[in-house]
Design a protein around this motif. Structure first.
Motif, mmCIF file in Angstrom:
data_model
loop_
_atom_site.group_PDB
_atom_site.id
_atom_site.type_symbol
_atom_site.label_atom_id
_atom_site.label_comp_id
_atom_site.label_asym_id
_atom_site.label_seq_id
_atom_site.Cartn_x
_atom_site.Cartn_y
_atom_site.Cartn_z
ATOM 1 N N MET A 54 -69.130 -6.952 36.008
ATOM 2 C CA MET A 54 -67.907 -6.967 35.218
ATOM 3 C C MET A 54 -66.960 -5.895 35.773
ATOM 4 O O MET A 54 -67.358 -5.095 36.630
ATOM 5 N N ASP A 55 -65.706 -5.875 35.278
ATOM 6 C CA ASP A 55 -64.792 -4.822 35.720
ATOM 7 C C ASP A 55 -64.844 -3.662 34.716
ATOM 8 O O ASP A 55 -65.434 -3.764 33.641
ATOM 9 N N ARG A 56 -64.164 -2.553 35.087
ATOM 10 C CA ARG A 56 -64.232 -1.348 34.260
ATOM 11 C C ARG A 56 -63.615 -1.571 32.880
ATOM 12 O O ARG A 56 -64.109 -1.054 31.877
ATOM 13 N N GLN A 57 -62.535 -2.348 32.824
ATOM 14 C CA GLN A 57 -61.876 -2.572 31.538
ATOM 15 C C GLN A 57 -62.791 -3.348 30.592
ATOM 16 O O GLN A 57 -62.872 -3.051 29.395
ATOM 17 N N THR A 58 -63.498 -4.343 31.152
ATOM 18 C CA THR A 58 -64.428 -5.110 30.320
ATOM 19 C C THR A 58 -65.547 -4.212 29.816
ATOM 20 O O THR A 58 -65.941 -4.274 28.642
ATOM 21 N N LEU A 59 -66.071 -3.357 30.710
ATOM 22 C CA LEU A 59 -67.122 -2.431 30.287
ATOM 23 C C LEU A 59 -66.599 -1.493 29.194
ATOM 24 O O LEU A 59 -67.309 -1.183 28.230
ATOM 25 N N ARG A 60 -65.367 -1.054 29.347
ATOM 26 C CA ARG A 60 -64.770 -0.177 28.336
ATOM 27 C C ARG A 60 -64.731 -0.874 26.975
ATOM 28 O O ARG A 60 -65.023 -0.266 25.930
ATOM 29 N N ASP A 61 -64.373 -2.176 26.974
ATOM 30 C CA ASP A 61 -64.330 -2.933 25.710
ATOM 31 C C ASP A 61 -65.719 -3.013 25.071
ATOM 32 O O ASP A 61 -65.870 -2.902 23.843
ATOM 33 N N TRP A 62 -66.747 -3.231 25.928
ATOM 34 C CA TRP A 62 -68.108 -3.341 25.382
ATOM 35 C C TRP A 62 -68.610 -1.999 24.853
ATOM 36 O O TRP A 62 -69.365 -1.949 23.881
ATOM 37 N N VAL A 63 -68.192 -0.913 25.468
ATOM 38 C CA VAL A 63 -68.547 0.405 24.937
ATOM 39 C C VAL A 63 -67.941 0.601 23.556
ATOM 40 O O VAL A 63 -68.586 1.114 22.634
#
Length: 356
Positions: A54-63
């Protein structure tokens, strides 16, 4: 670039998150668990995102979701999809419409097809959908195509319900003159034609196909006069060349031999001429007749017995002689009476178990 979001939850250690990912049936949730475990271990957000696909923004959303809802926040969510074309009330109305069937005078058809229902949905609900959508809706409503059971135009549903409701009183009237201590057995009786021009039964086959089945086109026939007592799981039958009063008397005599000693059998049968009291009918001392309402074969489980025997023993057969027909009838009936539980399963009717 957005600032990294700190993981605020400390519910699970990285090793525990990896163990949960290994057990998860949700592939997406497993990837997210592994990414968060890597972040806990100090892996950069960029590397954790790449390794988790995934990209960093998607990971940020999941966090964000993990901080808010924990493990449940990482579960894959099904997209809501398009808004339903029909409301629940409209779908219920559609189901009732299909079950009731079309009115030939109004709808100009005698059975519903998807194309007809599509037009009716458009007329009623101002909604236009493809024919295949109508088919999907019918399956969703737990509807399928079945072979209808024919019934006589003079069938009286109210009379059938009254017969079941008043069965105890009718039975007492039929047993007038019997002592209260006499045990009573409830029997059901009927006849079935069996011959070379037989019926076809349902078989499993590929969807959309029409499987072939052997059918003799000659016309030699015999009749099974059959009767069952569901409570005892027993039956009595004769095989005859015709359906008439003489054969009925022979059948009554055979049933009489199968009634428990000291008991009396109340035989429920239809209103055929050879079932009528008086005339040449000869009732044994341990038998009384209880006629069904006119045009009410649904109340006689012997109809289900005939369907069962035809489906399992008397279909797709070729008999070259009358004797072969007799042999097949005898074999089918003996197969039935050798299974008392099957007789009870097919023949038991709650309304016909009234104590007298």
């Amino acid at each position: 670039m957005s600032a990294a979001i700190k993981i605020t939850r400390i519910d699970h250690a990285p090793a525990e998150l990896r163990a949960l990912a290994a057990k998860s049936d949700d592939a997406g949730q497993a990837r997210r668990l592994l990414a968060i475990a890597m972040i806990h271990d100090g892996v950069s957000r960029l590397d954790a995102a790449r390794q988790a696909g995934m990209d960093r923004q998607t990971l940020r959303d999941w966090v964000h979701r993990y901080n808010h809802a924990g493990l449940d926040g990482l579960v894959s969510r099904k997209p809501p999809g398009a808004r339903a074309k029909l409301s629940e009330a409209q779908m219920a109305e559609l189901r009732e419409l299909v079950i009731a069937g079309p009115d030939p005078n109004i709808h100009k058809v005698i059975r519903w097809r998807c194309v007809d229902l599509r037009a009716e949905v458009t007329r009623r609900f101002s909604v236009t959908v493809p024919e295949r959508t109508i088919g999907k809706w019918l399956h969703k409503l737990k509807l399928t195509q079945l072979q209808p059971r024919p019934y006589h135009p003079r069938k009286d549903a109210a009379a059938q319900e009254a017969f079941k409701k008043n069965f105890g009183a009718s039975l007492k009237q039929a047993l007038n003159g019997c002592t209260a201590a006499t045990p009573v057995e409830i029997w059901f009786q009927d006849e079935a034609r069996v011959g070379q021009k037989g019926s076809l039964s349902y078989v499993w086959a590929p969807v959309g196909s029409r499987p072939p089945m052997l059918r003799d086109n000659r016309h030699d026939t015999a009749y099974i006069f059959g009767a069952i007592c569901p409570a005892r799981g027993v039956g009595a039958a004769i095989i005859a060349p015709a359906a008439n009063m003489e054969c009925m008397n022979l059948h009554l005599a055979e049933i009489s031999t199968q009634v428990a000693p000291g008991s009396i059998a109340a035989i429920i049968c239809d209103g055929a001429g050879w079932h009528q009291r008086g005339g040449d009918i000869k009732l044994p001392d341990n038998i009384v007749l209880l006629p069904l309402p006119p045009y009410a074969p649904e109340l006689n489980p012997m109809e289900n017995v005939w369907d069962y025997l035809r489906a399992n023993k008397l279909s797709a057969c070729v008999w070259d002689s009358y004797d072969e027909i007799l042999e097949a009838c005898a074999e089918a009936w003996n197969w039935l009476v050798d299974d008392p539980d099957r007789i009870r399963s097919i023949g038991t009717r709650e309304w016909a178990t009234v104590s007298v």
